[in-house]
Design an enzyme around this catalytic site. Sequence first.
Site, PDB file in Angstrom:
ATOM      1  N   GLU A 229      -4.387   9.532   4.186  1.00  0.00           N
ATOM      2  CA  GLU A 229      -3.970   8.964   2.899  1.00  0.00           C
ATOM      3  C   GLU A 229      -4.094   7.460   3.061  1.00  0.00           C
ATOM      4  O   GLU A 229      -3.250   6.827   3.698  1.00  0.00           O
ATOM      5  CB  GLU A 229      -2.533   9.408   2.610  1.00  0.00           C
ATOM      6  CG  GLU A 229      -2.201   9.326   1.135  1.00  0.00           C
ATOM      7  CD  GLU A 229      -1.694   7.957   0.744  1.00  0.00           C
ATOM      8  OE1 GLU A 229      -2.535   7.115   0.363  1.00  0.00           O
ATOM      9  OE2 GLU A 229      -0.490   7.730   0.821  1.00  0.00           O
ATOM     10  N   CYS A 263       0.160   2.094  -2.249  1.00  0.00           N
ATOM     11  CA  CYS A 263      -1.245   2.518  -2.286  1.00  0.00           C
ATOM     12  C   CYS A 263      -1.680   2.876  -3.699  1.00  0.00           C
ATOM     13  O   CYS A 263      -2.809   2.636  -4.078  1.00  0.00           O
ATOM     14  CB  CYS A 263      -1.479   3.676  -1.330  1.00  0.00           C
ATOM     15  SG  CYS A 263      -0.276   4.984  -1.472  1.00  0.00           S
TER      16      CYS A 263
HETATM   17  P1  NDP Z   1      -2.225  -0.414   9.098  1.00  0.00           P
HETATM   18  O1  NDP Z   1      -3.065   0.515   8.354  1.00  0.00           O
HETATM   19  O2  NDP Z   1      -2.863  -1.218  10.157  1.00  0.00           O
HETATM   20  O3  NDP Z   1      -0.986   0.392   9.735  1.00  0.00           O
HETATM   21  C1  NDP Z   1      -0.571   1.679   9.371  1.00  0.00           C
HETATM   22  C2  NDP Z   1      -0.252   2.467  10.623  1.00  0.00           C
HETATM   23  O4  NDP Z   1      -1.473   2.703  11.345  1.00  0.00           O
HETATM   24  C3  NDP Z   1       0.679   1.731  11.579  1.00  0.00           C
HETATM   25  O5  NDP Z   1       1.518   2.647  12.242  1.00  0.00           O
HETATM   26  C4  NDP Z   1      -0.317   1.101  12.536  1.00  0.00           C
HETATM   27  O6  NDP Z   1       0.244   0.780  13.778  1.00  0.00           O
HETATM   28  C5  NDP Z   1      -1.347   2.207  12.678  1.00  0.00           C
HETATM   29  N1  NDP Z   1      -2.653   1.764  13.148  1.00  0.00           N
HETATM   30  C6  NDP Z   1      -3.310   0.627  12.830  1.00  0.00           C
HETATM   31  N2  NDP Z   1      -4.500   0.578  13.447  1.00  0.00           N
HETATM   32  C7  NDP Z   1      -4.603   1.708  14.180  1.00  0.00           C
HETATM   33  C8  NDP Z   1      -5.598   2.214  15.067  1.00  0.00           C
HETATM   34  N3  NDP Z   1      -6.730   1.561  15.301  1.00  0.00           N
HETATM   35  N4  NDP Z   1      -5.371   3.395  15.665  1.00  0.00           N
HETATM   36  C9  NDP Z   1      -4.228   4.065  15.433  1.00  0.00           C
HETATM   37  N5  NDP Z   1      -3.252   3.629  14.623  1.00  0.00           N
HETATM   38  C10 NDP Z   1      -3.434   2.468  13.993  1.00  0.00           C
HETATM   39  O7  NDP Z   1      -1.475  -1.367   8.065  1.00  0.00           O
HETATM   40  P2  NDP Z   1      -0.867  -2.830   8.277  1.00  0.00           P
HETATM   41  O8  NDP Z   1       0.591  -2.680   8.419  1.00  0.00           O
HETATM   42  O9  NDP Z   1      -1.523  -3.650   9.316  1.00  0.00           O
HETATM   43  O10 NDP Z   1      -1.245  -3.414   6.839  1.00  0.00           O
HETATM   44  C11 NDP Z   1      -2.536  -3.959   6.634  1.00  0.00           C
HETATM   45  C12 NDP Z   1      -3.100  -3.561   5.302  1.00  0.00           C
HETATM   46  O11 NDP Z   1      -3.260  -2.151   5.250  1.00  0.00           O
HETATM   47  C13 NDP Z   1      -2.206  -3.852   4.092  1.00  0.00           C
HETATM   48  O12 NDP Z   1      -2.298  -5.156   3.662  1.00  0.00           O
HETATM   49  C14 NDP Z   1      -2.742  -2.853   3.101  1.00  0.00           C
HETATM   50  O13 NDP Z   1      -3.908  -3.330   2.498  1.00  0.00           O
HETATM   51  C15 NDP Z   1      -3.079  -1.665   3.958  1.00  0.00           C
HETATM   52  N6  NDP Z   1      -2.010  -0.657   3.951  1.00  0.00           N
HETATM   53  C16 NDP Z   1      -2.110   0.340   3.053  1.00  0.00           C
HETATM   54  C17 NDP Z   1      -1.116   1.280   2.980  1.00  0.00           C
HETATM   55  C18 NDP Z   1      -1.205   2.342   1.969  1.00  0.00           C
HETATM   56  O14 NDP Z   1      -0.242   3.092   1.768  1.00  0.00           O
HETATM   57  N7  NDP Z   1      -2.330   2.461   1.330  1.00  0.00           N
HETATM   58  C19 NDP Z   1       0.070   1.249   3.833  1.00  0.00           C
HETATM   59  C20 NDP Z   1       0.072   0.160   4.768  1.00  0.00           C
HETATM   60  C21 NDP Z   1      -0.937  -0.735   4.811  1.00  0.00           C
HETATM   61  P3  NDP Z   1       0.560  -0.756  14.157  1.00  0.00           P
HETATM   62  O15 NDP Z   1       1.357  -1.311  13.032  1.00  0.00           O
HETATM   63  O16 NDP Z   1       1.292  -0.603  15.442  1.00  0.00           O
HETATM   64  O17 NDP Z   1      -0.770  -1.442  14.288  1.00  0.00           O
END
Ligand code: NDP
Length: 455
Positions: A229, A263
């Site tokens: 998602e 999202c």
């Molecule tokens: P991320 O997508 O980076 O983080 C979401 C989760 O994924 C966190 O637990 C993160 O861990 C983990 N994650 C990130 N990179 C990896 C990887 N390579 N392998 C495995 N797990 C991973 O979101 P951010 O918090 O950095 O936000 C950045 C941008 O993402 C936002 O500005 C927004 O645009 C988007 N976002 C969208 C969401 C949605 O619901 N559509 C929700 C959150 C973010 P960790 O934090 O430890 O890196």
Amino acid sequence: MTFETTNPATGERIDTYQPHDEATVDAALDDATTTFESWRDRSIEARQELAAELASVLRARTDKYAQMMADEMGKPVDQGVGEVEKCAWLCEHYAERGGEYLQDERIGTEPNAETYVAYEPLGPVLAVMPWNFPFWQVFRFAVPALTAGNVALLKHSPTTFGCAEAIETVFRDAGYPESAFQSLRVEADRVESIIADDRVRAVTLTGSTRAGRAVAEAAGRNIKKTVLELGGSDPYVVLDDADLDDAVETAVTARTQNGGQSCIAAKRLLVHTDVYDEFTDRFVEEMTALTVGDPTDDETDVGPQAREDLLEGLDEQVQASVDAGATLQCGGDPLDGDGFYYPPTVLTDVPEDCPARTEELFGPVATVVEVEDEADAIALANDTNYGLSSSVWTEDRERGRRVAEQIEAGAAFVNEMSKSDPRLPFGGVKDSGYGSELSHHGIREFTNAKTYWIQ
Ligand code: NDP
């Protein structure tokens, strides 16, 4: 590396957490496997009863958890209360309907054979989750997955590690087996090796497309089922016959709730030329009138952004769009003082290839684009790599349906803002991901639809 949680309203540290070492993660995976063996054999009725208990525990702690979300990621408290209540509703939904959703499907292919499909659990499922709805996103995955007989491993966002611990406690206090739901405190770069571990049977991620790609690649190499998602840049189409009072008011909520960090927020407002000026004037006026401030204050509409780096990233996207020629109608600069505050911002005349058109804007920033007619609206709605949800506004329901049918998205709402509901499937297409959460579709994602032919 030590994890730290920070209050985004003040910039002050809340707590620190040590990562789990390899031995702790290994033990957690062992415990998950052992627990699965007995949990899968419990009756569906027993698992449904626990889901009902989960709802009661949550409801009793609503205010505490709403405060926790306000502290860790800046969600206004009244919205946090709504989030916890929605989690409880989800639990009650699967407590009531879970058994029905998982019933064997009798096929009857041969007169002398019993043929049917049974939905059997897969085992330990890893969930990689974000901070924006730190309770809802986790419950949305975990409740159906556990009700189906799986066990859950959570890698939450370090931004909301307090929430992760609280959720683990809720499952335990509701009476779930000790290791049915476990939170792993690990960095993102350790996720790949956890996915590769034989004890983990499937994985789901809610978050950015970038993170989704990384998890899907790791899961693909190991032939493991994924549900993703991911982000969205949802169109919000306002046609010339829309009720503008409703369309404007809902657009403001749809763009700014949760500080705009959702999202399925309405990120691109596509407005028919005949009502463009009036809609834009009224929308800008209402966006400007919102109260930005302390998430624990009842008067607050928009709290701080969850982290400083996210605030900076959002501001860079806005500045780059303005540099490329977009017009700033309001907002557009981080607020001075403590905390990570960004004001409600509206961009118009947005050029095609700037961030405000091509990227997800994860904050209270809307783009308003003028469209010539229905066809133009549909073309622009689909002119994105994303495909999560969409919303169309018109007094003519059949016209709304016709437009909605042509939008490439996981959901289409007419005269209503996009929202999730336990009774309806939720998920996207294109870069917004694949697979479904919620409803009977969601509970079957982490099951083996196993064929039986009994002669
Ligand atoms: P991320 O997508 O980076 O983080 C979401 C989760 O994924 C966190 O637990 C993160 O861990 C983990 N994650 C990130 N990179 C990896 C990887 N390579 N392998 C495995 N797990 C991973 O979101 P951010 O918090 O950095 O936000 C950045 C941008 O993402 C936002 O500005 C927004 O645009 C988007 N976002 C969208 C969401 C949605 O619901 N559509 C929700 C959150 C973010 P960790 O934090 O430890 O890196």
